[in-house]
Scaffold this motif. Structure first.
Motif, PDB file in Angstrom:
ATOM      1  N   ILE A 157      94.720  41.541  71.696  1.00 37.82           N
ATOM      2  CA  ILE A 157      94.908  42.976  72.912  1.00 37.82           C
ATOM      3  C   ILE A 157      93.723  44.109  72.752  1.00 37.82           C
ATOM      4  O   ILE A 157      93.298  43.991  70.999  1.00 37.82           O
ATOM      5  CB  ILE A 157      96.310  43.623  71.726  1.00 37.82           C
ATOM      6  CG1 ILE A 157      97.613  42.953  71.620  1.00 37.82           C
ATOM      7  CG2 ILE A 157      96.454  44.717  73.073  1.00 37.82           C
ATOM      8  CD1 ILE A 157      98.464  43.325  71.132  1.00 37.82           C
ATOM      9  N   LEU A 158      93.330  44.446  73.157  1.00 35.02           N
ATOM     10  CA  LEU A 158      92.439  45.712  73.193  1.00 35.02           C
ATOM     11  C   LEU A 158      92.837  46.527  73.402  1.00 35.02           C
ATOM     12  O   LEU A 158      93.764  46.586  74.544  1.00 35.02           O
ATOM     13  CB  LEU A 158      91.069  45.327  74.076  1.00 35.02           C
ATOM     14  CG  LEU A 158      89.868  45.449  74.201  1.00 35.02           C
ATOM     15  CD1 LEU A 158      88.978  45.369  74.588  1.00 35.02           C
ATOM     16  CD2 LEU A 158      90.335  47.239  75.412  1.00 35.02           C
ATOM     17  N   ALA A 159      92.919  47.774  72.902  1.00 31.00           N
ATOM     18  CA  ALA A 159      94.108  49.222  73.315  1.00 31.00           C
ATOM     19  C   ALA A 159      93.307  50.538  73.535  1.00 31.00           C
ATOM     20  O   ALA A 159      91.890  50.195  73.018  1.00 31.00           O
ATOM     21  CB  ALA A 159      94.899  49.122  72.759  1.00 31.00           C
ATOM     22  N   VAL A 177      88.947  53.139  71.083  1.00 33.54           N
ATOM     23  CA  VAL A 177      89.179  51.218  71.218  1.00 33.54           C
ATOM     24  C   VAL A 177      89.403  50.956  69.548  1.00 33.54           C
ATOM     25  O   VAL A 177      89.382  50.844  69.185  1.00 33.54           O
ATOM     26  CB  VAL A 177      88.057  51.056  72.057  1.00 33.54           C
ATOM     27  CG1 VAL A 177      88.688  48.965  72.395  1.00 33.54           C
ATOM     28  CG2 VAL A 177      87.998  51.848  73.189  1.00 33.54           C
ATOM     29  N   ALA A 178      90.999  50.034  70.297  1.00 32.71           N
ATOM     30  CA  ALA A 178      91.368  49.428  68.741  1.00 32.71           C
ATOM     31  C   ALA A 178      91.295  47.888  69.379  1.00 32.71           C
ATOM     32  O   ALA A 178      91.317  47.237  70.862  1.00 32.71           O
ATOM     33  CB  ALA A 178      92.171  49.261  67.575  1.00 32.71           C
ATOM     34  N   ILE A 179      90.696  46.909  68.655  1.00 35.95           N
ATOM     35  CA  ILE A 179      91.687  45.645  68.952  1.00 35.95           C
ATOM     36  C   ILE A 179      92.385  44.732  68.134  1.00 35.95           C
ATOM     37  O   ILE A 179      91.977  44.895  66.605  1.00 35.95           O
ATOM     38  CB  ILE A 179      90.549  44.844  69.003  1.00 35.95           C
ATOM     39  CG1 ILE A 179      89.539  45.296  70.072  1.00 35.95           C
ATOM     40  CG2 ILE A 179      90.057  43.212  68.961  1.00 35.95           C
ATOM     41  CD1 ILE A 179      87.481  44.702  70.125  1.00 35.95           C
ATOM     42  N   SER A 180      93.264  43.991  68.710  1.00 36.38           N
ATOM     43  CA  SER A 180      93.931  43.490  66.982  1.00 36.38           C
ATOM     44  C   SER A 180      94.045  41.665  67.293  1.00 36.38           C
ATOM     45  O   SER A 180      93.873  41.476  68.376  1.00 36.38           O
ATOM     46  CB  SER A 180      95.612  43.958  67.144  1.00 36.38           C
ATOM     47  OG  SER A 180      96.189  43.416  68.546  1.00 36.38           O
ATOM     48  N   GLU A 208      87.410  36.972  75.212  1.00 42.89           N
ATOM     49  CA  GLU A 208      88.607  36.537  74.474  1.00 42.89           C
ATOM     50  C   GLU A 208      89.923  37.606  74.477  1.00 42.89           C
ATOM     51  O   GLU A 208      91.462  36.838  73.784  1.00 42.89           O
ATOM     52  CB  GLU A 208      88.111  36.231  72.689  1.00 42.89           C
ATOM     53  CG  GLU A 208      86.834  35.174  73.421  1.00 42.89           C
ATOM     54  CD  GLU A 208      86.094  35.045  71.375  1.00 42.89           C
ATOM     55  OE1 GLU A 208      87.040  34.732  70.638  1.00 42.89           O
ATOM     56  OE2 GLU A 208      85.275  35.583  71.433  1.00 42.89           O
ATOM     57  N   VAL A 209      89.941  38.185  75.127  1.00 44.14           N
ATOM     58  CA  VAL A 209      90.286  39.105  74.935  1.00 44.14           C
ATOM     59  C   VAL A 209      91.662  39.014  75.865  1.00 44.14           C
ATOM     60  O   VAL A 209      91.182  38.521  77.302  1.00 44.14           O
ATOM     61  CB  VAL A 209      90.645  41.174  76.123  1.00 44.14           C
ATOM     62  CG1 VAL A 209      91.188  41.427  75.622  1.00 44.14           C
ATOM     63  CG2 VAL A 209      89.417  41.617  74.644  1.00 44.14           C
ATOM     64  N   VAL A 265      89.660  52.792  83.169  1.00 40.95           N
ATOM     65  CA  VAL A 265      88.949  52.032  81.870  1.00 40.95           C
ATOM     66  C   VAL A 265      90.264  50.573  81.997  1.00 40.95           C
ATOM     67  O   VAL A 265      89.114  49.193  81.895  1.00 40.95           O
ATOM     68  CB  VAL A 265      88.568  52.494  80.551  1.00 40.95           C
ATOM     69  CG1 VAL A 265      87.555  51.346  79.822  1.00 40.95           C
ATOM     70  CG2 VAL A 265      87.637  53.195  80.647  1.00 40.95           C
ATOM     71  N   ALA A 266      90.855  50.936  81.203  1.00 39.48           N
ATOM     72  CA  ALA A 266      92.035  49.230  81.300  1.00 39.48           C
ATOM     73  C   ALA A 266      92.591  49.193  82.506  1.00 39.48           C
ATOM     74  O   ALA A 266      92.338  47.568  82.132  1.00 39.48           O
ATOM     75  CB  ALA A 266      93.537  50.236  80.331  1.00 39.48           C
TER      76      ALA A 266
END
Ligand code: KG4
Ligand code: ZN
Length: 320
Positions: A8-10, A20-23, A76-77, A98-99
């Motif tokens: 997830i790209l948030a 911006v966070a990535i999990s 890869e997101v 952006v999203a």
């Protein structure tokens, strides 16, 4: 949940932070926050137009850094998520564009989420919730008690009828001559109080319900400062901050205690910028101990606005 990797790209851009966070399969692997505090300080608060313009300027760097830190390629997101509301409209629009652009380019699902629910899930990044949970949401724009019987099940039990607690802190701090954001400064000064001089403030509890009001406390505090200034009496700022903070937080905890006695609860939680407050963190721990409840206190990086909380909320909304 399908047995494949979830990346997830948030994006969180509701106010003056672009984050911006990535999990990766639910684990936060990066959380980059670009704060505009220094740009807004000179105006004494957030200037919405400036906030959105700075988001437009900053987002490419934040996005790039988040991907580099996570050591992944954008391809890869698997899911894009963002804060849809509530927040400053111009700031939200930048994040949403952006999203949407990224989701369209990558051909992956787009998940718009709620900022307050994001704050709540920020409280379980370090330690997962044990339901049912009573969460006190305290930020610059919101003050609520939210009951979660189970994952992603939000029931608002109480709200402020007017100002939010963080707004009240920031406005009183400004009249005291403290710079924006005033919340942490009041917190620090209150910790140095001798408590020998008492300042009286009204309660924030409204009626027999769980609700509260912060405009009365704000007005009383500002009037007291003006009255003392007019009489040329000095203000013992540490003691002033201590008793102001005690009035703001004790009332919230009284409502929370009422909710504990009326609902089946396993854990307490705090969320939002004001949950970084040292007095609140220590008092809610005492309350949890009194009722033998578990407690979720987010680390400070997950209290104020950040995209990790949106990534966490997104993962659990996909699970649901
Ligand atoms: O959650 P947040 O970053 O933004 C909103 O969604 O509103 O909260 C910002 C608020 C500001 O009002 C700031 O003064 C307050 O959180 N805050 C604090 C502390 N740290 C941040 N208030 C009291 N004590 C603190 N230590
Ligand atoms: Zn917030």
């Amino acid at each position: 949940m399908p047995n494949k990797k979830i990346v997830i790209l948030a994006i969180e851009s509701s106010c003056d932070e672009f984050s911006v966070a990535i999990s990766f399969n639910g684990k936060i692997i990066t959380n980059i926050v670009s704060s505009q505090i220094n740009d807004h300080k000179k105006f004494g608060g957030v200037v919405p137009e400036l906030a959105s313009r700075l988001h437009v300027k900053n987002f490419p760097y934040v996005l790039d850094l988040a991907l580099k830190k996570a050591k992944i390629s954008i391809n890869e997101v698997t899911h894009i998520s963002y804060t849809e509301n509530p927040g400053l409209i111009g700031s939200l629009i930048v994040g949403s564009i952006v999203a949407k652009t990224l989701a369209m380019y990558l051909g992956v699902p787009l998940i718009p989420l709620n900022h307050i629910q994001g704050h709540i899930y920020g409280a379980q990044i370090d330690k997962k919730f044990n339901f049912p949970v009573l969460c006190l949401v305290v930020s610059g724009g919101h003050t609520q008690i939210v009951y979660l019987k189970k994952n992603m099940d939000f029931q608002v039990l109480a709200s402020t009828g007017d100002d939010a607690i963080g707004e009240c802190y920031d406005k009183v701090a400004r009249v005291l001559g403290l710079s924006y954001p005033g919340g942490p400064k009041i917190d620090n000064l209150a910790n140095m109080a001798t408590k020998k001089t008492f300042y009286k403030f009204p309660s924030v509890n409204m009626d027999n319900s769980f609700n509260f009001s912060f405009s009365g406390l704000k007005t009383a505090a500002i009037n007291l400062i003006h009255n003392l200034n007019q009489k040329k009496q000095s203000i013992e700022i540490e003691n002033f901050c201590y008793f102001f903070q005690k009035a703001a937080i004790d009332g919230l905890l009284q409502s929370l205690e009422k909710a504990i006695n009326n609902f089946k609860v396993q854990s307490l939680a705090i969320a939002g910028g004001v949950s970084a407050n040292s007095y609140l963190r220590s008092e809610i721990t005492k309350l949890a101990n009194k009722y033998n409840l578990e407690i979720n206190i987010p680390s400070v990086q997950y209290c104020t606005d950040n995209a990790a909380m949106i990534a966490e909320l997104c993962f659990y909304s996909l699970k649901k």
